[in-house]
Design a protein around this motif. Structure first.
Motif, PDB file in Angstrom:
ATOM      1  N   HIS A 216       0.875  -1.175   0.000  1.00  0.00           N
ATOM      2  CA  HIS A 216       0.000   0.000   0.000  1.00  0.00           C
ATOM      3  C   HIS A 216       0.907   1.218   0.000  1.00  0.00           C
ATOM      4  N   LEU A 217       0.912   1.996  -1.079  1.00  0.00           N
ATOM      5  CA  LEU A 217       1.816   3.129  -1.201  1.00  0.00           C
ATOM      6  C   LEU A 217       1.374   4.286  -0.309  1.00  0.00           C
ATOM      7  N   SER A 218       2.330   5.122   0.058  1.00  0.00           N
ATOM      8  CA  SER A 218       2.046   6.283   0.898  1.00  0.00           C
ATOM      9  C   SER A 218       1.229   7.313   0.131  1.00  0.00           C
ATOM     10  N   ASP A 219       0.650   8.259   0.863  1.00  0.00           N
ATOM     11  CA  ASP A 219      -0.170   9.295   0.232  1.00  0.00           C
ATOM     12  C   ASP A 219       0.650  10.162  -0.716  1.00  0.00           C
ATOM     13  N   GLU A 220       1.958  10.340  -0.417  1.00  0.00           N
ATOM     14  CA  GLU A 220       2.817  11.133  -1.298  1.00  0.00           C
ATOM     15  C   GLU A 220       2.973  10.474  -2.666  1.00  0.00           C
ATOM     16  N   LEU A 221       2.788   9.152  -2.728  1.00  0.00           N
ATOM     17  CA  LEU A 221       2.880   8.411  -3.989  1.00  0.00           C
ATOM     18  C   LEU A 221       1.490   8.018  -4.493  1.00  0.00           C
ATOM     19  N   LYS A 222       0.495   8.814  -4.153  1.00  0.00           N
ATOM     20  CA  LYS A 222      -0.888   8.688  -4.625  1.00  0.00           C
ATOM     21  C   LYS A 222      -1.702   7.622  -3.894  1.00  0.00           C
ATOM     22  N   GLY A 223      -1.079   6.872  -2.988  1.00  0.00           N
ATOM     23  CA  GLY A 223      -1.833   5.988  -2.106  1.00  0.00           C
ATOM     24  C   GLY A 223      -2.451   4.763  -2.743  1.00  0.00           C
ATOM     25  N   GLY A 224      -1.945   4.328  -3.884  1.00  0.00           N
ATOM     26  CA  GLY A 224      -2.471   3.114  -4.507  1.00  0.00           C
ATOM     27  C   GLY A 224      -2.068   1.872  -3.739  1.00  0.00           C
ATOM     28  N   SER A 225      -2.714   0.752  -4.038  1.00  0.00           N
ATOM     29  CA  SER A 225      -2.394  -0.493  -3.343  1.00  0.00           C
ATOM     30  C   SER A 225      -2.392  -1.657  -4.324  1.00  0.00           C
ATOM     31  N   LEU A 226      -1.609  -2.671  -3.977  1.00  0.00           N
ATOM     32  CA  LEU A 226      -1.550  -3.906  -4.758  1.00  0.00           C
ATOM     33  C   LEU A 226      -1.703  -5.068  -3.790  1.00  0.00           C
ATOM     34  N   THR A 227      -2.853  -5.744  -3.858  1.00  0.00           N
ATOM     35  CA  THR A 227      -3.154  -6.887  -2.995  1.00  0.00           C
ATOM     36  C   THR A 227      -2.881  -8.163  -3.772  1.00  0.00           C
ATOM     37  N   ALA A 228      -2.110  -9.079  -3.188  1.00  0.00           N
ATOM     38  CA  ALA A 228      -1.720 -10.311  -3.873  1.00  0.00           C
ATOM     39  C   ALA A 228      -2.365 -11.517  -3.209  1.00  0.00           C
ATOM     40  N   LEU A 229      -2.937 -12.389  -4.031  1.00  0.00           N
ATOM     41  CA  LEU A 229      -3.452 -13.678  -3.571  1.00  0.00           C
ATOM     42  C   LEU A 229      -2.723 -14.783  -4.335  1.00  0.00           C
ATOM     43  N   PRO A 230      -1.496 -15.129  -3.912  1.00  0.00           N
ATOM     44  CA  PRO A 230      -0.790 -16.235  -4.569  1.00  0.00           C
ATOM     45  C   PRO A 230      -1.419 -17.571  -4.199  1.00  0.00           C
ATOM     46  N   ILE A 231      -1.427 -18.496  -5.132  1.00  0.00           N
ATOM     47  CA  ILE A 231      -1.983 -19.835  -4.919  1.00  0.00           C
ATOM     48  C   ILE A 231      -0.839 -20.841  -5.001  1.00  0.00           C
ATOM     49  N   ILE A 232      -0.844 -21.812  -4.089  1.00  0.00           N
ATOM     50  CA  ILE A 232       0.182 -22.860  -4.095  1.00  0.00           C
ATOM     51  C   ILE A 232      -0.501 -24.193  -3.845  1.00  0.00           C
ATOM     52  N   GLU A 233      -0.006 -25.221  -4.469  1.00  0.00           N
ATOM     53  CA  GLU A 233      -0.596 -26.552  -4.335  1.00  0.00           C
ATOM     54  C   GLU A 233       0.218 -27.388  -3.365  1.00  0.00           C
ATOM     55  N   THR A 234      -0.453 -28.021  -2.408  1.00  0.00           N
ATOM     56  CA  THR A 234       0.213 -28.929  -1.481  1.00  0.00           C
ATOM     57  C   THR A 234      -0.012 -30.370  -1.943  1.00  0.00           C
ATOM     58  N   GLU A 235       0.821 -31.265  -1.435  1.00  0.00           N
ATOM     59  CA  GLU A 235       0.703 -32.683  -1.755  1.00  0.00           C
ATOM     60  C   GLU A 235       0.408 -33.448  -0.473  1.00  0.00           C
ATOM     61  N   ALA A 236      -0.714 -34.160  -0.458  1.00  0.00           N
ATOM     62  CA  ALA A 236      -1.142 -34.941   0.703  1.00  0.00           C
ATOM     63  C   ALA A 236      -1.201 -34.081   1.959  1.00  0.00           C
ATOM     64  N   GLN A 237      -1.695 -32.845   1.821  1.00  0.00           N
ATOM     65  CA  GLN A 237      -1.912 -31.910   2.925  1.00  0.00           C
ATOM     66  C   GLN A 237      -0.613 -31.529   3.648  1.00  0.00           C
ATOM     67  N   ASN A 238       0.509 -31.636   2.965  1.00  0.00           N
ATOM     68  CA  ASN A 238       1.805 -31.357   3.582  1.00  0.00           C
ATOM     69  C   ASN A 238       2.131 -29.869   3.440  1.00  0.00           C
ATOM     70  N   ILE A 239       1.665 -29.077   4.405  1.00  0.00           N
ATOM     71  CA  ILE A 239       1.926 -27.640   4.349  1.00  0.00           C
ATOM     72  C   ILE A 239       3.328 -27.291   4.854  1.00  0.00           C
ATOM     73  N   SER A 240       4.066 -28.301   5.345  1.00  0.00           N
ATOM     74  CA  SER A 240       5.432 -28.057   5.807  1.00  0.00           C
ATOM     75  C   SER A 240       6.469 -28.388   4.745  1.00  0.00           C
ATOM     76  N   ALA A 241       6.038 -28.608   3.502  1.00  0.00           N
ATOM     77  CA  ALA A 241       6.987 -28.862   2.417  1.00  0.00           C
ATOM     78  C   ALA A 241       7.768 -27.587   2.095  1.00  0.00           C
ATOM     79  N   TYR A 242       8.767 -27.727   1.244  1.00  0.00           N
ATOM     80  CA  TYR A 242       9.728 -26.639   1.025  1.00  0.00           C
ATOM     81  C   TYR A 242       9.080 -25.379   0.470  1.00  0.00           C
ATOM     82  N   ILE A 243       8.417 -25.487  -0.676  1.00  0.00           N
ATOM     83  CA  ILE A 243       7.834 -24.301  -1.316  1.00  0.00           C
ATOM     84  C   ILE A 243       6.698 -23.706  -0.490  1.00  0.00           C
TER      85      ILE A 243
END
Length: 516
Positions: free
Chosen positions: A308-335
């Motif tokens: 979210h940019l400051s008001d001096e830089l017009k205050g625009g924002s960029l919201t990211a929703l990255p998606i990642i696939e897990t294998e066998a519910q392993n959320i502790s894998a590397y990626i």
């Protein structure tokens, strides 16, 4: 004062002339020419070009381009952005004197393009006067502003329990076919009339899947404010690698104009695999789980550009929703662990919940938002404080009750209330809800108005409650969007309206509801 104005104009003119000279002087210098020594799957080895720079764009025959990536003493390893079958050993290679860039601007809204900026929707050439490098430095800390404005997804389970703010990075992860993309598409559709630009980046997806998504966005009117960047599964790995960076540059243009932007990366699993393929072909040393050692840096420099940019830089924002696939519910894998550490929270989708028909299959216990709670509307915060705790207690007690143990009245009430919460969290795909609809349902839920309604009638009761939103006073609906929490009178009015609507569905007419 006039002299100062004239000096400023003269300096501006000189700067433009200098920039124009720098842009065109390369075309008139003697050009270095190299030649291809070997061609692999998406990777080219080149001899010559002693003055080439890191990540410089290279030009090959047949209108192909590549990026210089390995600058060794006797050869150059380049990532090819196209079909390697069109090249042969001995072909000439020319320097371009610039890095990889992409057209940006309003002409891209409503279009489907590839990472090179070429149209894929049959609507003609894109005429964009401005081009941005796909690799750009993230905003400095002092140029950023705290996340303070909510980014409504239209999904009850997210907006109420795992809220997302504009400028936040929230990871969506789960096994295959658990509804990750559906959440992202619902979030895009919900931005209609909310003055937000959306960018959907499909990385290595099937062409049929992307076509279905584009058709859905067109049907819902979402392509009016959306740009789709596509790489298909059979595209060169170089195109899959640059796709999220190109999409981010498109989004950054609008952010720097003071606009709010939502970007979806679907998904970074394919991006990581494409980079691993390129790295191994370029003979870079592998790291943990055969991934290159710098895979963390690859994703961190991408996601750090969301802010979210400051008001001096017009205050625009960029919201990211990255998606990642897990294998066998392993959320502790590397990626997955890499991305969890980079982002500001995660939305975890459970295969078990998906199989039980609890959609969206968001596991509230494993999901968290580290920022969005501060950006959540006060109307939500005043009624969702104990909701997540009550739901977690219900899940524990439900597992305990399966042993057939006799339960006391308080425990049975907690389980009954928890079942209503779980049933209420269900929501049909492509049916995002407005803020007033969600808040009214939340208040009815937390006040126990659903507790004496049979589960099989919950959906009908919720639909009846939604139809009554129009009967609420206009001032009350406006107060829901305000920066102050709902007052006692507002809550009593909502509870009274909901009680009248839901009374016909309740099995026990003597139910006593609290009014906070």
């Amino acid at each position: 004062m006039i002299a100062d104005v004239l000096n400023t104009r003269v300096n501006d003119t000189l700067d433009r002339i200098a920039a124009s000279r720098e842009e065109h002087v390369f075309k008139f210098l003697p050009r270095e020419v190299g030649h291809v020594t070997s061609v692999s799957a998406g990777v080219i080895t080149i001899a010559g070009l002693p003055g080439v720079g890191f990540e410089e764009l290279l030009e090959f025959p047949n209108k192909l381009f590549g990026i210089a990536y390995n600058i060794d003493e006797h050869e150059i390893g380049a990532i090819l952005l196209g079909e390697d079958s069109l090249l042969n050993a001995g072909d000439e290679v020319l320097r371009t004197g610039r890095v990889m860039d992409i057209p940006v601007g309003g002409d891209l809204i409503g279009r489907v393009i590839n990472p090179l900026g070429e149209p894929m929707d049959g609507k003609g050439t894109i005429y964009a006067k401005i081009r941005y490098p796909i690799e750009r430095p993230a905003a400095a800390i002092m140029d950023r502003k705290a996340v303070s404005v909510p980014m409504q997804t239209g999904l009850k389970v997210i907006d109420a329990l795992i809220p997302i703010g504009r400028g936040q990075r929230e990871l969506i992860l789960g096994d295959r076919q658990t509804g990750k993309t559906a959440i992202a598409i619902d979030a895009i559709i919900n931005q209609h009339d909310k003055d937000m630009i959306c960018v959907y980046c499909a990385i290595g997806q099937r062409a049929s899947s992307v076509a279905k998504i584009v058709a859905t966005l067109q049907e819902k009117g979402a392509m009016e404010y959306t740009t789709v960047v596509v790489t298909e599964g059979n595209n060169a790995p170089g195109l899959k690698y640059i796709a999220p960076y190109a999409a981010t540059s498109i989004a950054e243009y609008f952010m720097e104009q003071g606009r709010d932007v939502l970007i979806i990366y679907d998904d970074l699993t394919n991006h990581a695999r494409a980079y691993r393929e390129l790295s191994l072909l370029l003979r870079r040393p592998p790291g943990r789980e055969a991934f290159p050692g710098d895979i963390f840096y690859i994703h961190s420099r991408l996601l750090e550009r969301s802010t979210h940019l400051s008001d001096e830089l017009k205050g625009g924002s960029l919201t990211a929703l990255p998606i990642i696939e897990t294998e066998a519910q392993n959320i502790s894998a590397y990626i997955p662990t890499n991305l969890i550490s980079i982002t500001d929270g995660q939305i975890y989708l459970s295969p078990k919940m998906f199989e039980l028909g609890i959609l969206p299959a968001v596991d509230v216990g494993k999901s968290v938002s580290r920022v969005g709670g501060k950006a959540q509307l006060p109307a939500y915060r005043s009624v969702t404080g104990d909701l997540k705790l009550a739901y977690s207690q219900f899940e524990e007690l439900e597992n305990y009750a399966r042993f057939g143990t006799r339960l006391d009245e308080a425990t049975r009430h907690t389980i009954a209330h928890g079942k209503r919460i779980r049933n209420w969290l269900k929501q049909d795909e492509l049916q995002p809800l407005s803020v007033p609809e969600q808040v009214v349902q939340l208040i009815a839920l937390t006040e126990g108005l659903f507790d004496h309604i049979p589960l099989e009638k919950m959906k009908e009761a919720v639909a009846a409650l939604m139809n009554s939103i129009s009967s609420l006073p206009e001032e009350l609906v406006k107060h829901v969007f305000s920066d102050s929490p709902l007052g006692q009178e507002d809550k009593v009015a909502i509870v009274k309206n909901a009680s009248d609507i839901l009374s016909v569905f309740q099995t026990d007419p003597k139910i006593i509801t609290k009014t906070t």
